[in-house]
Design a protein around this motif. Structure first.
Motif, mmCIF file in Angstrom:
data_model
loop_
_atom_site.group_PDB
_atom_site.id
_atom_site.type_symbol
_atom_site.label_atom_id
_atom_site.label_comp_id
_atom_site.label_asym_id
_atom_site.label_seq_id
_atom_site.Cartn_x
_atom_site.Cartn_y
_atom_site.Cartn_z
ATOM 1 N N ALA A 306 0.828 -1.228 -0.120
ATOM 2 C CA ALA A 306 -0.107 -0.145 -0.024
ATOM 3 C C ALA A 306 0.862 1.116 -0.108
ATOM 4 O O ALA A 306 0.427 2.310 -0.475
ATOM 5 N N ASN A 307 1.969 1.273 0.760
ATOM 6 C CA ASN A 307 2.867 2.411 0.704
ATOM 7 C C ASN A 307 4.109 2.404 -0.102
ATOM 8 O O ASN A 307 5.128 3.136 0.234
ATOM 9 N N GLU A 308 4.054 1.519 -0.942
ATOM 10 C CA GLU A 308 5.254 1.125 -1.926
ATOM 11 C C GLU A 308 5.059 2.160 -3.117
ATOM 12 O O GLU A 308 3.844 1.999 -3.862
ATOM 13 N N PRO A 309 6.003 3.052 -3.319
ATOM 14 C CA PRO A 309 5.791 3.765 -4.694
ATOM 15 C C PRO A 309 5.601 2.942 -5.887
ATOM 16 O O PRO A 309 6.663 1.977 -5.968
ATOM 17 N N ASP A 310 4.755 3.021 -6.559
ATOM 18 C CA ASP A 310 4.508 2.267 -7.763
ATOM 19 C C ASP A 310 4.011 3.065 -9.163
ATOM 20 O O ASP A 310 3.045 2.820 -9.532
ATOM 21 N N GLN A 311 4.907 4.009 -9.454
ATOM 22 C CA GLN A 311 4.629 4.847 -10.644
ATOM 23 C C GLN A 311 4.259 4.259 -11.849
ATOM 24 O O GLN A 311 3.283 4.626 -12.743
ATOM 25 N N SER A 312 4.791 3.252 -12.382
ATOM 26 C CA SER A 312 4.718 2.616 -13.643
ATOM 27 C C SER A 312 3.541 1.591 -13.478
ATOM 28 O O SER A 312 3.177 1.060 -14.359
ATOM 29 N N GLY A 313 3.229 1.447 -12.160
ATOM 30 C CA GLY A 313 2.103 0.299 -12.097
ATOM 31 C C GLY A 313 2.372 -1.353 -12.194
ATOM 32 O O GLY A 313 1.820 -1.946 -12.381
ATOM 33 N N THR A 314 3.599 -1.416 -11.931
ATOM 34 C CA THR A 314 4.108 -2.943 -12.377
ATOM 35 C C THR A 314 3.982 -3.829 -11.115
ATOM 36 O O THR A 314 3.622 -4.806 -11.275
ATOM 37 N N LEU A 315 3.918 -3.142 -9.899
ATOM 38 C CA LEU A 315 3.468 -4.017 -8.812
ATOM 39 C C LEU A 315 2.170 -4.397 -8.739
ATOM 40 O O LEU A 315 1.740 -5.545 -8.473
ATOM 41 N N GLU A 316 1.451 -3.332 -9.088
ATOM 42 C CA GLU A 316 -0.068 -3.616 -9.332
ATOM 43 C C GLU A 316 -0.486 -4.763 -10.538
ATOM 44 O O GLU A 316 -1.154 -5.487 -10.244
ATOM 45 N N SER A 317 0.261 -4.633 -11.401
ATOM 46 C CA SER A 317 0.388 -5.785 -12.537
ATOM 47 C C SER A 317 0.666 -7.157 -11.922
ATOM 48 O O SER A 317 -0.004 -8.070 -12.475
ATOM 49 N N ILE A 318 1.906 -7.244 -11.292
ATOM 50 C CA ILE A 318 1.918 -8.593 -10.819
ATOM 51 C C ILE A 318 1.034 -9.106 -9.764
ATOM 52 O O ILE A 318 0.699 -10.299 -9.852
ATOM 53 N N ILE A 319 0.441 -8.118 -8.964
ATOM 54 C CA ILE A 319 -0.562 -8.584 -8.032
ATOM 55 C C ILE A 319 -1.780 -9.098 -8.860
ATOM 56 O O ILE A 319 -2.082 -10.172 -8.352
ATOM 57 N N SER A 320 -2.321 -8.310 -9.676
ATOM 58 C CA SER A 320 -3.272 -8.724 -10.875
ATOM 59 C C SER A 320 -2.867 -10.255 -11.426
ATOM 60 O O SER A 320 -4.205 -11.197 -11.312
ATOM 61 N N HIS A 321 -1.820 -10.448 -11.733
ATOM 62 C CA HIS A 321 -1.510 -11.555 -12.446
ATOM 63 C C HIS A 321 -1.622 -12.542 -11.462
ATOM 64 O O HIS A 321 -2.262 -14.006 -12.029
ATOM 65 N N ILE A 322 -1.209 -12.828 -10.131
ATOM 66 C CA ILE A 322 -1.214 -13.689 -9.244
ATOM 67 C C ILE A 322 -2.784 -13.907 -8.878
ATOM 68 O O ILE A 322 -3.178 -15.093 -8.802
ATOM 69 N N LEU A 323 -3.617 -12.939 -8.663
ATOM 70 C CA LEU A 323 -4.915 -13.035 -8.414
ATOM 71 C C LEU A 323 -5.852 -13.700 -9.566
ATOM 72 O O LEU A 323 -6.684 -14.312 -9.116
ATOM 73 N N ASP A 324 -5.354 -13.664 -10.959
ATOM 74 C CA ASP A 324 -6.067 -14.127 -12.046
ATOM 75 C C ASP A 324 -5.331 -15.656 -12.029
ATOM 76 O O ASP A 324 -5.667 -16.100 -13.352
ATOM 77 N N TYR A 325 -4.748 -16.023 -11.020
ATOM 78 C CA TYR A 325 -4.053 -17.320 -11.332
ATOM 79 C C TYR A 325 -3.043 -17.718 -12.611
ATOM 80 O O TYR A 325 -3.233 -18.735 -13.372
ATOM 81 N N GLY A 326 -2.697 -16.327 -12.711
ATOM 82 C CA GLY A 326 -1.518 -16.465 -14.136
ATOM 83 C C GLY A 326 -0.371 -17.263 -13.637
ATOM 84 O O GLY A 326 0.033 -17.585 -12.555
#
Length: 563
Positions: A306-326
């Protein structure tokens, strides 16, 4: 009942300082030393109405044109004796006061006339001036001490917990402001009121079902809310019973949640709580330990970042990948051990398969570095110690939530990022459950959040999911029945949309730098200066039902303090 006290002076309207509908000045009897800022005075008008005003400034002047003239009048600086007797020339002197009009009994807001007598008020006059006689749905929030009188202060709880208004923000410097103690006093008064209503109400017409969630983020005082304070004196108890109309007793219906730990010497918890208290709570079935296995945690990973800088959105993309059982995080990954093994293989051995994920290896390595610090955390495990452990904190909270329950979630010893994880998990579930209410869901949930600056300051990344939930609670909470009681050291550092939606504010002692910030621009200089020297237990409060800012005190806590 008479509202008029003794005469202390007369209105003075001059060319430069006329009486207006908002302010007036009066000179004061030189023998009067009872008056202080925030005190209430009254003036009887020609039309028989009464104008009430709050003291803002008190000044003392002489006929001396300068300090140099004062020096000369004392025989050129002679100190006559050790008692510093008056100088050779007696100066004319007096005190005058600036007062802010807050109420007129006939709603006739015309300036008070020159030479009108100014009087102190009786307790009934003080209550009338501030609108305390007309407070609907009263909830005790403290008491005033005014020229020898103690006056109970009530606020309209419909402006505190809805539907007319909602939320409370308490600010003040650490230690001296007693922010947590004051918030607990208000919550205790709220619980006492609604417990009593439940006891006397008709079975077919029960009052609102209110529950309380408290996050303990420091110390151990909030881990003994149900234990009486044996240090309270009889005099202090009488403040509750005689002055405030409350019981001098701790919270009732309290349940504690402790983060799981693997040390037997700490009762398998990560907590600052006293061991005897923990063991008593487990024996009484008033506590349990919580932990997070991987399956209960998969869709909550975002809160770890939540408090990690993620300007490019890569961390958010990784989390979404895991949530989608990628791939390779498919449904076969059911334990933390499986998860860590797969993640290590990705970043250390075969690298990232670009066909399964377009996310760069460097991003996965960053993700792995952040996750690695949680690998050794006892809180994240695949099984607890015994039947007193739960791997689903939020379900346990709601499945056992009754009217007037107090649930304390201990996160004090956890890493700050993990504190945010637990906080985010609970807030998300509160929002979801209160948005889709069923018959077992409370009408209102009051959430106490200490150190709000960790989650909703101006420095928190805008992408933070925790900040998003807090903004949602601040803006929609009144309609959903989610009430935020928040505490922080510096109000000026909190997100505008959070503090702007708080209908109630309490200001404890703060510092000179803080009162120069825009949040305090509507306070007079006297009020600002007073905020920098408020004593512990003193607060300046605002509530939409009160006609003015009010300076109040609150008594010592009724629950056990471990400090």
């Amino acid at each position: 009942m008479s509202t008029k006290g003794k005469v202390i002076g007369k209105v003075s309207a001059t060319e430069k300082n006329p009486s207006t509908i908002d302010f007036f000045y009066f000179w004061m009897d030189s023998n009067n030393d009872d008056l202080s800022p925030f005190d209430v005075v009254m003036v009887e008008n020609h039309n028989k109405s009464i104008t009430y005003a709050i003291v803002e400034e008190i000044n003392h002047v002489t006929d001396s044109s300068s300090h140099f003239a004062s020096y000369i009048s004392s025989e050129f600086g002679s100190l006559v004796s050790e008692q510093l007797q008056p100088g050779n020339t007696n100066r004319l002197s007096f005190s005058y006061v600036k007062a802010k009009v807050v109420h007129n009994t006939e709603n006739s807001y015309t300036p008070v006339m020159h030479d009108s007598p100014v009087c102190l008020c009786t307790p009934s006059g003080i209550r009338e001036a501030l609108g305390l006689n007309e407070v609907k749905n009263p909830l005790t929030c403290g008491y005033m001490e005014m020229y020898g009188n103690k006056v109970k202060v009530d606020i309209n709880d419909k402006f505190l917990i809805g539907p007319d208004g909602a939320h409370l923000n308490v600010s003040g410097i650490s230690g001296l402001a007693c922010k947590t103690s004051y918030t607990m006093f208000l919550m205790n008064a709220l619980q006492q009121k609604y417990r009593k209503l439940w006891e006397i109400s008709d079975p077919e017409d029960k009052p609102q079902k209110i529950a309380y969630l408290i996050f303990n983020v420091k110390g151990r005082d909030l881990l003994t809310l149900d234990v009486p304070n044996d240090k309270l004196t009889e005099k202090q108890k009488k403040v509750y019973t005689e002055e405030l109309g409350l019981k001098a007793e701790p919270f009732k219906q309290v349940y504690y949640y402790y983060p799981y730990g693997n040390r037997p010497s700490r009762s398998y918890t990560q907590s600052n709580a006293d061991q005897d208290d923990i063991q008593r709570q487990f024996i009484d079935k008033n506590a349990c330990r919580y932990f997070y296995n991987f399956e209960s945690c998969r869709d909550k990973l975002q809160y770890l970042f939540a408090n990690e800088p993620d300007q490019s959105g890569t961390l958010e993309s990784i989390i979404s990948h895991i949530l989608d059982y990628g791939q390779p995080f498919d449904k076969s990954i059911t334990t933390w051990k499986d998860f860590y093994n797969v993640l290590n293989d990705m970043v250390n051995k075969g690298g990232v398969n670009q066909q399964s994920t377009p996310i760069a290896l460097s991003s996965w390595k960053k993700f792995a570095r952040i996750v690695k610090k949680f690998q050794s955390e006892d809180l994240f495990g695949d099984m607890g110690k015994d039947k007193d452990d739960t791997s689903d904190l939020t379900s346990h909270l709601f499945d056992n939530l009754h009217a007037n329950d107090v649930k304390v979630i201990d996160i004090a010893q956890l890493d700050p990022s993990i504190q945010g994880f637990v906080f985010g998990d609970v807030i998300q579930q509160v929002v979801e459950r209160m948005s889709a209410k069923d018959k077992d869901t409370p009408d209102k949930i009051v959430i106490f959040v200490d150190e709000l600056n960790k989650y909703a300051s101006t420095d928190v990344p805008k992408s933070s999911p925790i900040l998003r939930h807090l903004l949602d609670v601040a803006e929609r909470g009144r309609a959903l029945g989610i009430i935020l009681f928040s505490v922080e050291q510096f109000r000026s550092a909190i997100h505008d949309r959070v503090k702007g939606n708080c209908a109630n504010s309490a200001y404890g002692r703060t510092n000179f730098v803080e009162v120069t910030k825009p949040d305090y621009q509507f306070f007079g200089n006297i009020y600002k200066n007073m905020m920098t020297r408020l004593a512990p237990g003193d607060y300046i409060i605002s509530n939409p039902a009160l006609r003015s800012l009010v300076s109040i005190k609150f008594p010592y806590p009724t629950f056990k303090s471990n400090n």
